[in-house]
Scaffold this active site. Structure first.
Site, PDB file in Angstrom:
ATOM      1  N   ASP A   1      -9.346   7.520   2.539  1.00  0.00           N
ATOM      2  CA  ASP A   1      -9.848   7.761   1.184  1.00  0.00           C
ATOM      3  C   ASP A   1      -9.366   9.121   0.684  1.00  0.00           C
ATOM      4  OD1 ASP A   1     -11.837   5.429   1.280  1.00  0.00           O
ATOM      5  OD2 ASP A   1     -12.501   6.631   2.994  1.00  0.00           O
TER       6      ASP A   1
ATOM      7  N   ASP B   1      -7.443   4.180  -0.300  1.00  0.00           N
ATOM      8  CA  ASP B   1      -8.084   4.294  -1.609  1.00  0.00           C
ATOM      9  C   ASP B   1      -7.657   5.611  -2.236  1.00  0.00           C
ATOM     10  OD1 ASP B   1      -9.459   1.948  -1.260  1.00  0.00           O
ATOM     11  OD2 ASP B   1     -11.364   2.899  -0.730  1.00  0.00           O
TER      12      ASP B   1
ATOM     13  N   ASP C   1     -10.166   2.830   6.834  1.00  0.00           N
ATOM     14  CA  ASP C   1      -9.219   3.059   5.739  1.00  0.00           C
ATOM     15  C   ASP C   1      -9.034   4.559   5.562  1.00  0.00           C
ATOM     16  OD1 ASP C   1     -11.483   4.080   4.565  1.00  0.00           O
ATOM     17  OD2 ASP C   1     -11.423   2.774   2.811  1.00  0.00           O
TER      18      ASP C   1
HETATM   19  N1  DCP Z   1     -18.810   4.994  -0.893  1.00  0.00           N
HETATM   20  C1  DCP Z   1     -20.071   4.600  -1.287  1.00  0.00           C
HETATM   21  N2  DCP Z   1     -20.256   3.380  -1.823  1.00  0.00           N
HETATM   22  C2  DCP Z   1     -19.215   2.529  -1.943  1.00  0.00           C
HETATM   23  C3  DCP Z   1     -17.933   2.905  -1.546  1.00  0.00           C
HETATM   24  C4  DCP Z   1     -17.779   4.156  -1.010  1.00  0.00           C
HETATM   25  O1  DCP Z   1     -21.019   5.361  -1.179  1.00  0.00           O
HETATM   26  N3  DCP Z   1     -19.441   1.310  -2.458  1.00  0.00           N
HETATM   27  C5  DCP Z   1     -18.602   6.318  -0.315  1.00  0.00           C
HETATM   28  C6  DCP Z   1     -19.313   6.500   0.973  1.00  0.00           C
HETATM   29  C7  DCP Z   1     -18.280   6.297   1.999  1.00  0.00           C
HETATM   30  C8  DCP Z   1     -17.016   6.757   1.304  1.00  0.00           C
HETATM   31  O2  DCP Z   1     -17.244   6.490  -0.071  1.00  0.00           O
HETATM   32  O3  DCP Z   1     -18.508   7.052   3.145  1.00  0.00           O
HETATM   33  C9  DCP Z   1     -15.815   6.052   1.782  1.00  0.00           C
HETATM   34  O4  DCP Z   1     -16.050   4.655   1.925  1.00  0.00           O
HETATM   35  P1  DCP Z   1     -15.563   3.892   3.213  1.00  0.00           P
HETATM   36  O5  DCP Z   1     -16.015   2.483   3.068  1.00  0.00           O
HETATM   37  O6  DCP Z   1     -14.130   4.131   3.425  1.00  0.00           O
HETATM   38  O7  DCP Z   1     -16.455   4.547   4.362  1.00  0.00           O
HETATM   39  P2  DCP Z   1     -16.075   5.623   5.449  1.00  0.00           P
HETATM   40  O8  DCP Z   1     -14.843   6.363   5.093  1.00  0.00           O
HETATM   41  O9  DCP Z   1     -17.317   6.409   5.644  1.00  0.00           O
HETATM   42  O10 DCP Z   1     -15.871   4.742   6.735  1.00  0.00           O
HETATM   43  P3  DCP Z   1     -14.503   4.371   7.485  1.00  0.00           P
HETATM   44  O11 DCP Z   1     -14.261   5.488   8.416  1.00  0.00           O
HETATM   45  O12 DCP Z   1     -14.773   3.098   8.185  1.00  0.00           O
HETATM   46  O13 DCP Z   1     -13.435   4.245   6.456  1.00  0.00           O
HETATM   47 MG    MG Z   2     -13.029   5.386   4.690  1.00  0.00          MG
END
Ligand code: DCP
Ligand code: MG
Length: 363
Positions: free
Chosen positions: A206, A287, A204
């Protein structure tokens, strides 16, 4: 590839927030195996087991060399018996039978497929699986009533399971930033999540938004969403208001991983330039999160991840420093006061940690 001499041991601190973890690891075959077992544990609602596997994987991600012999594991933190067995199996046989059988089990395959639908969590997927639902077609014909998020998730299943590229993330950023600045000039927006850690793709996109005048940002998200909707850019959206109140709750609340910022979880309709026969757009999970400037550094830190890195930061704060850290604030329990900061560097320093740059937080 550097190979660690047999007897040489590594000194590695036990919290992931005390170490550098670059994106590229020397131990992918081990970390992928352990991550799969972690994922399986998460799908089975075994949180403790899942975290143990994630911590073990993170240790191997941080090793500067490739593991080739089990003796190299001696003295490393967070490697429980189970994880060590998996690693040894891979060293000796090239694969771990447990990982292979998990990966090919009907249950794991079905739960992965079903949780791949936006809006479907492990519990729902498990309930459906127990009813014999193992494919999207079976789900559609099951007669289950899906909520709006799940309906959108199913409709855009293919797109949402395609990795989002950095270029796509930036294209969406340009569009959103223009709208945000229209609504509230002077606003600032940061690309967070995996892309801030240097990843070239993500599941996604963010974004974190703020404004230098505290309070101006309140209500921003609903106006942005209205404008994006009017332009036909949102295929689905769920907006929530800010529900964080300092001092009303306890410490840096919330203690769980969910923060309470004003936000919009949406599915973005992104036009794609290259002509495709069927359609000229793709769906992307986005997001949008709005933080007051006084909490911005905490929000950026909390939204940069990785998830395990965040969890380890909070564990370090509470277990070692008697502090409570969230994406909103840092509270010193012994001094009974909030520690104010305007930068990530200062937060690390309050926590008594060396600063870890975003690209080294890939635990
Ligand atoms: N985050 C968290 N706990 C959550 C949601 C989010 O700590 N319940 C934080 C850590 C994540 C960041 O927000 O790294 C973004 O969430 P993502 O699920 O989008 O994770 P990533 O961006 O790291 O992974 P991806 O590249 O798959 O989107
Ligand atoms: Mg993400």
């Amino acid at each position: 590839q550097v190979v660690l001499p047999d007897k040489e041991q590594f000194l590695m601190p036990s919290y992931a927030c005390q170490r550098l973890t670059p994106l590229e690891s020397h131990n992918n075959k081990f970390t992928e195996a352990l991550s799969l077992l972690a994922e399986n544990a998460e799908l089975n609602n075994e949180e403790g087991r899942a975290v143990a596997f994630r911590r073990a994987a993170a240790v191997l991600k941080a090793l500067p060399v490739m593991v080739t012999s089990a003796t190299q594991l001696r003295g490393l933190p967070c490697l429980g018996e189970h994880s060590q067995r998996v690693i040894k199996d891979i060293i000796e046989n090239g694969v771990s039978n447990e990982v292979e059988s998990t990966m090919h089990s009907e249950r794991f395959k079905a739960l992965k497929l079903l949780t791949g639908i936006f809006g479907v969590g492990a519990k729902t997927a498990d309930r459906w699986f127990k009813e014999g639902i193992q494919s999207l077609t079976q789900l559609v014909h099951s007669g289950h009533e899906l909520n709006p998020a799940q309906q959108a998730g199913l409709e855009h299943y293919h797109d949402l399971n395609q990795p989002v590229t950095k270029a796509e993330a930036e294209a969406i950023g340009d569009i959103v930033r223009r709208v945000v600045l229209d609504v509230l000039p002077g606003s600032e927006m940061t690309l967070t999540g995996g892309f801030r850690r240097g990843k070239m793709t993500g599941h996604d996109v963010d974004f974190l938004i703020t404004h230098p005048d505290e309070g101006k940002e309140t209500g921003l998200i609903s106006k942005v969403v209205s404008l994006l909707t009017a332009q036909g850019l949102l295929l689905y959206q769920k907006t929530t208001r800010n529900s964080y109140m300092e001092n009303k709750g306890r410490l840096a609340q919330p203690s769980s991983t969910m923060d309470r910022f004003e936000r919009c979880f949406c599915i973005f309709k992104l036009e794609i330039k290259e002509m495709r026969p069927d359609k000229d757009w793709r769906a992307v999970r986005v997001d949008l999160v709005v933080a007051p400037i006084s909490q911005y550094a905490f929000a950026v830190l909390g939204w940069t991840g990785s998830k395990l890195f965040e969890r380890e930061l909070r564990r370090w704060a509470s277990q070692v420093k008697s502090m409570s850290l969230s994406s909103h604030a840092l509270f010193d329990i012994k001094q009974c006061k909030y520690l104010r900061t305007t930068s990530e560097e200062e937060i690390f320093s309050h926590l008594g940690l060396e600063f870890i740059p975003p690209t080294e937080r890939n635990a």
